[in-house]
Design a protein around this motif. Structure first.
Motif, PDB file in Angstrom:
ATOM      1  N   SER A 239       0.826  -1.212   0.000  1.00 23.48           N
ATOM      2  CA  SER A 239       0.000   0.000   0.000  1.00 23.48           C
ATOM      3  C   SER A 239       0.862   1.263   0.000  1.00 23.48           C
ATOM      4  N   ASP A 240       2.123   1.155   0.458  1.00 22.80           N
ATOM      5  CA  ASP A 240       3.027   2.311   0.417  1.00 22.80           C
ATOM      6  C   ASP A 240       3.304   2.746  -1.023  1.00 22.80           C
ATOM      7  N   LEU A 241       3.106   1.838  -1.960  1.00 19.39           N
ATOM      8  CA  LEU A 241       3.372   2.122  -3.373  1.00 19.39           C
ATOM      9  C   LEU A 241       2.196   2.836  -4.048  1.00 19.39           C
ATOM     10  N   LEU A 242       1.117   3.042  -3.310  1.00 20.45           N
ATOM     11  CA  LEU A 242      -0.108   3.584  -3.913  1.00 20.45           C
ATOM     12  C   LEU A 242      -0.353   5.046  -3.569  1.00 20.45           C
ATOM     13  N   THR A 243       0.556   5.664  -2.857  1.00 23.61           N
ATOM     14  CA  THR A 243       0.355   7.045  -2.417  1.00 23.61           C
ATOM     15  C   THR A 243       0.906   8.030  -3.448  1.00 23.61           C
ATOM     16  N   SER A 244       0.646   9.304  -3.205  1.00 23.81           N
ATOM     17  CA  SER A 244       1.129  10.348  -4.115  1.00 23.81           C
ATOM     18  C   SER A 244       2.641  10.553  -3.979  1.00 23.81           C
ATOM     19  N   ASN A 245       3.229  10.105  -2.874  1.00 24.24           N
ATOM     20  CA  ASN A 245       4.678  10.188  -2.689  1.00 24.24           C
ATOM     21  C   ASN A 245       5.306   8.933  -3.307  1.00 24.24           C
ATOM     22  N   ILE A 246       6.048   9.120  -4.394  1.00 17.79           N
ATOM     23  CA  ILE A 246       6.579   7.946  -5.106  1.00 17.79           C
ATOM     24  C   ILE A 246       8.048   7.659  -4.776  1.00 17.79           C
TER      25      ILE A 246
END
Length: 149
Positions: free
Chosen positions: A101-108
């Motif tokens: 889920s960390d890969l799904l945020t606006s911070n890439i």
């Protein structure tokens, strides 16, 4: 009391949306990837990475694709849960040491770190079918055209 709960609801909504996915503009993503040192990393150009991200997710960080084996491809680079991130469903190796889920945020930033780890494997960007199919061996100059990077 109604006004207070409305303010709380608005605050909560803004907190939640701050953690959601984002669809990047091409040149905006080019700038982020450039600043992260991806241009030329392991011999791949910025255009390679942009072409990959477009064909994997249309530059949308919130993209999740469910695979036939039960694993998921996650985020802007569609990083698979079988090897690279933890989804708590499959027996993942979690080689990037992160929750999917960390890969799904606006911070890439975490997506970039993980993608850089993947590309260091023997297959390089060839680990991504979309890159092999749509980007490899092609003139990719249009991906960075007008982006000022």
């Amino acid at each position: 009391a109604g006004m207070v709960s409305l303010v709380l609801l608005a605050t909560l909504a803004s907190l939640l949306t701050g953690n959601m996915g984002k669809i990047f503009q091409r040149c905006e993503l080019a700038q982020v990837l450039h600043h992260a040192g991806m241009d030329g990393f392991r011999g791949y150009s910025l255009a390679d990475w942009l072409c990959l991200a477009f064909h994997e997710s249309r530059f949308d960080t919130g993209t999740v694709d469910h695979e036939a084996d039960g694993s998921t491809d996650n985020g802007i680079f569609q990083i698979n849960s079988r090897l690279w991130c933890e989804d708590y469903k499959s027996s993942a190796r979690n080689l990037c040491h992160m929750h999917c889920s960390d890969l799904l945020t606006s911070n890439i930033n975490d997506d970039i770190v993980c993608a850089m780890q993947i590309v260091q494997q023997p297959r390089g960007l060839g680990a991504w079918l979309a890159w092999r199919k749509h980007c490899e061996g092609r003139d990719l100059s249009q991906w960075v055209e007008g982006c000022n990077v």
